[in-house]
Design a protein around this motif. Structure first.
Motif, PDB file in Angstrom:
ATOM      1  N   UNK A 135       0.839  -1.197   0.000  1.00 36.25           N
ATOM      2  CA  UNK A 135       0.000   0.000   0.000  1.00 36.25           C
ATOM      3  C   UNK A 135       0.874   1.246   0.000  1.00 36.25           C
ATOM      4  N   UNK A 136       0.559   2.161  -0.868  1.00 36.08           N
ATOM      5  CA  UNK A 136       1.343   3.392  -0.954  1.00 36.08           C
ATOM      6  C   UNK A 136       2.493   3.324  -1.939  1.00 36.08           C
ATOM      7  N   UNK A 137       2.767   2.140  -2.476  1.00 36.26           N
ATOM      8  CA  UNK A 137       3.821   2.000  -3.477  1.00 36.26           C
ATOM      9  C   UNK A 137       3.349   2.616  -4.804  1.00 36.26           C
ATOM     10  N   UNK A 138       4.292   2.794  -5.722  1.00 35.17           N
ATOM     11  CA  UNK A 138       3.985   3.380  -7.032  1.00 35.17           C
ATOM     12  C   UNK A 138       4.210   2.331  -8.114  1.00 35.17           C
ATOM     13  N   UNK A 139       3.266   2.192  -9.016  1.00 33.45           N
ATOM     14  CA  UNK A 139       3.417   1.261 -10.130  1.00 33.45           C
ATOM     15  C   UNK A 139       4.506   1.761 -11.075  1.00 33.45           C
ATOM     16  N   UNK A 140       5.190   0.831 -11.727  1.00 29.61           N
ATOM     17  CA  UNK A 140       6.228   1.215 -12.679  1.00 29.61           C
ATOM     18  C   UNK A 140       5.644   2.046 -13.817  1.00 29.61           C
ATOM     19  N   UNK A 141       4.430   1.721 -14.270  1.00 33.69           N
ATOM     20  CA  UNK A 141       3.818   2.500 -15.347  1.00 33.69           C
ATOM     21  C   UNK A 141       3.657   3.959 -14.944  1.00 33.69           C
ATOM     22  N   UNK A 142       3.292   4.201 -13.689  1.00 30.90           N
ATOM     23  CA  UNK A 142       3.152   5.583 -13.217  1.00 30.90           C
ATOM     24  C   UNK A 142       4.506   6.286 -13.167  1.00 30.90           C
ATOM     25  N   UNK A 143       5.539   5.541 -12.820  1.00 33.32           N
ATOM     26  CA  UNK A 143       6.894   6.126 -12.839  1.00 33.32           C
ATOM     27  C   UNK A 143       7.321   6.460 -14.265  1.00 33.32           C
ATOM     28  N   UNK A 144       6.941   5.622 -15.211  1.00 31.36           N
ATOM     29  CA  UNK A 144       7.277   5.882 -16.614  1.00 31.36           C
ATOM     30  C   UNK A 144       6.532   7.108 -17.143  1.00 31.36           C
ATOM     31  N   UNK A 145       5.301   7.295 -16.705  1.00 28.82           N
ATOM     32  CA  UNK A 145       4.556   8.506 -17.084  1.00 28.82           C
ATOM     33  C   UNK A 145       5.232   9.736 -16.495  1.00 28.82           C
ATOM     34  N   UNK A 146       5.680   9.616 -15.249  1.00 24.34           N
ATOM     35  CA  UNK A 146       6.419  10.714 -14.616  1.00 24.34           C
ATOM     36  C   UNK A 146       7.698  11.014 -15.397  1.00 24.34           C
ATOM     37  N   UNK A 147       8.409   9.977 -15.788  1.00 20.14           N
ATOM     38  CA  UNK A 147       9.628  10.110 -16.587  1.00 20.14           C
ATOM     39  C   UNK A 147       9.327  10.839 -17.896  1.00 20.14           C
ATOM     40  N   UNK A 148       8.269  10.434 -18.584  1.00 19.22           N
ATOM     41  CA  UNK A 148       7.889  11.053 -19.853  1.00 19.22           C
ATOM     42  C   UNK A 148       7.589  12.541 -19.664  1.00 19.22           C
ATOM     43  N   UNK A 149       6.862  12.870 -18.619  1.00 22.37           N
ATOM     44  CA  UNK A 149       6.509  14.273 -18.380  1.00 22.37           C
ATOM     45  C   UNK A 149       7.739  15.115 -18.059  1.00 22.37           C
ATOM     46  N   UNK A 150       8.676  14.552 -17.325  1.00 26.08           N
ATOM     47  CA  UNK A 150       9.915  15.283 -17.022  1.00 26.08           C
ATOM     48  C   UNK A 150      10.718  15.542 -18.297  1.00 26.08           C
ATOM     49  N   UNK A 151      10.743  14.562 -19.189  1.00 26.41           N
ATOM     50  CA  UNK A 151      11.434  14.755 -20.465  1.00 26.41           C
ATOM     51  C   UNK A 151      10.755  15.862 -21.276  1.00 26.41           C
ATOM     52  N   UNK A 152       9.420  15.822 -21.320  1.00 22.29           N
ATOM     53  CA  UNK A 152       8.687  16.838 -22.062  1.00 22.29           C
ATOM     54  C   UNK A 152       8.896  18.231 -21.475  1.00 22.29           C
ATOM     55  N   UNK A 153       9.030  18.297 -20.154  1.00 25.47           N
ATOM     56  CA  UNK A 153       9.209  19.586 -19.473  1.00 25.47           C
ATOM     57  C   UNK A 153      10.672  19.996 -19.395  1.00 25.47           C
ATOM     58  N   UNK A 154      11.540  19.131 -19.971  1.00 24.31           N
ATOM     59  CA  UNK A 154      12.992  19.383 -19.965  1.00 24.31           C
ATOM     60  C   UNK A 154      13.518  19.566 -18.547  1.00 24.31           C
ATOM     61  N   UNK A 155      13.042  18.711 -17.653  1.00 23.69           N
ATOM     62  CA  UNK A 155      13.492  18.729 -16.253  1.00 23.69           C
ATOM     63  C   UNK A 155      14.359  17.513 -15.973  1.00 23.69           C
TER      64      UNK A 155
END
Length: 457
Positions: free
Chosen positions: A43-63
């Motif tokens: 409980x409270x863990x993060x799915x890998x797919x959600x981490x990949x979405x976070x990764x994608x958004x950081x790339x798009x935001x150039x962060x």
């Protein structure tokens, strides 16, 4: 031959991987294994797919995305370490993950789809390596190499018919095939992902394409139950049900399958067995074509409810004699790009039921204004306080008192019925109630038909 799919919770840790290895090894007919991305470990863990979405958004935001990438790698590293794999596998995973950030995509949607798909992609590579390390010959099969073609949109894919022809030509060897779920390739070679239940869809497509004898879908529950266990305490397990029962119940809230996920298996007439990774000896629930059915001991197979609906009620005197009223109404829906779920009617009344999650407040307001101006109903009301209960069973069509028992179970407990409708297939009865009454209605219907029975066949 069996196609077997494992969900995210089944592939979240080394311990869970070990259970999967045992399940695969236990049955040589389990030739094709479909992977999900690693799910939550606790409980409270993060799915890998959600981490990949976070990764994608950081790339798009150039962060800076270094920390997120490390979290993703750690999830696969943890499993690799559990089996003491050689570094080559985790290095392959790292390389594919890091390459994503420098790959050029035609637009942001294509980028997001490719990032999301890599959870399953990398997990399939890892599982193939684990199986080989455990003495079970296995081969990772890239969907591109299998001719797994999709159309539609990058994050809302549809399988192309050519896929089934391509899969039918695949030559199996002695090794197990490990196939990533959730995505396929467009005709121009881009990665497209399915929507909800993506890996379930992949498993169903492979079952049809490979002409499997059985599609086993491993999750974290022993079976599909007659009712939601958050609504009914210790509900009975369903041993066997038909495809169309599953579709009706999924639509109304059953969460084991997204309601369209097993359509390819339905089309291929492949039985589906829902089983538990953590208790593989349990028989689970078998979902079969109608012609394989049985004589059910209980007319009811399942009861589901959903509170995601709203209703538009229209009253107009002599509505039944007015030609074109419904046509004009449908044209208005078409202008707004709105689909409706149900439209029960009377001689002077019409109720249109919508999936509220697909409508904004602005759309509802404008829609109602247009209907008032165009159709001039005597009375109109938008109702948000609306829930739908689906009572489903192949046996309903063969019994004469089921409807009466359902109505009695509700009226005797002071639950108002806003709408009741039996589908043309005669295997489902739809009931509209107020939202606050929905759970109580499910419990009373369950008690009427099941009482203390442990199982329904």
């Amino acid at each position: 031959m069996k196609v077997v799919k494992f969900g995210g919770s089944s592939l979240a840790t080394g311990e869970q991987f070990n259970k999967v290895v045992s399940i695969i090894d236990d049955d040589s007919d389990r030739k094709v294994v479909v992977t999900s991305a690693p799910g939550k470990r606790f409980d409270g863990d993060v799915k890998v797919t959600d981490l990949l979405i976070e990764y994608a958004n950081l790339v798009l935001e150039k962060k800076d995305f270094k920390e997120t990438v490390e979290k993703i790698v750690d999830r696969y590293q943890e499993i690799s370490d559990y089996f003491e794999l050689e570094d080559s596998t985790i290095n392959t995973i790292k390389q594919k993950l890091e390459t994503l950030a420098t790959t050029k995509f035609s637009d942001n949607d294509h980028l997001m789809a490719a990032f999301k798909a890599h959870g399953e992609y990398m997990n399939a590579i890892l599982l193939a390596a684990v199986l080989n390390s455990e003495g079970i010959p296995a081969k990772f099969l890239d969907p591109k190499d299998a001719g797994f073609l999709v159309g539609g949109e990058p994050n809302n894919a549809d399988v192309l018919e050519d896929t089934y022809l391509n899969l039918s030509k695949y030559k199996f060897g002695s090794e197990r095939i490990v196939f990533p779920g959730f995505f396929g390739y467009s005709e121009d070679g881009s990665i497209y992902t399915f929507t909800r239940g993506g890996s379930d869809i992949t498993g169903a497509i492979l079952s049809r394409g490979f002409k499997a004898d059985l599609y086993e879908n491993f999750t974290d529950v022993d079976a599909i139950y007659v009712a939601n266990n958050h609504v009914v305490k210790d509900p009975a397990a369903i041993q066997k049900m038909s495809y169309r029962e599953m579709r009706e119940l999924s639509y109304a809230g059953f969460s084991v399958f997204q309601d369209e996920a097993i359509i390819p298996a339905v089309q291929g007439q492949v039985p589906v067995n829902v089983k538990n990774t953590n208790n593989p000896s349990a028989p689970g629930t078998l979902i079969v074509p109608e012609q394989f059915l049985f004589n059910p001991a209980n007319p009811i197979t399942g009861i589901a409810s959903s509170k995601r609906f709203s209703a538009l009620y229209l009253h107009r005197y002599l509505l039944n004699k007015e030609v074109g009223f419904t046509l004009q109404l449908l044209k208005i829906f078409y202008r707004y790009g709105i689909s409706y779920e149900h439209m029960p009617s009377g001689i002077d009344d019409l109720t249109i039921i919508f999936d509220r999650s697909k409508l904004s407040k602005t759309t509802i307001k404008n829609l109602c204004n247009d209907i008032k101006e165009s159709l001039n109903p005597d009375y109109m009301e938008w109702i948000d306080d609306y829930a739908i209960i689906m009572v489903v069973g192949e046996g309903i069509a063969h019994t004469v008192d089921t409807m009466g028992k359902i109505i009695d179970s509700l009226t005797q407990n002071n639950i108002a019925i806003h709408m009741i409708n039996q589908g043309a297939s005669r295997i489902s009865i739809m009931i509209g109630t107020r939202m606050k009454d929905a759970d109580r209605a499910v419990r009373h219907i369950y008690d009427t038909f099941f009482n203390n029975d442990d199982e329904v066949e």
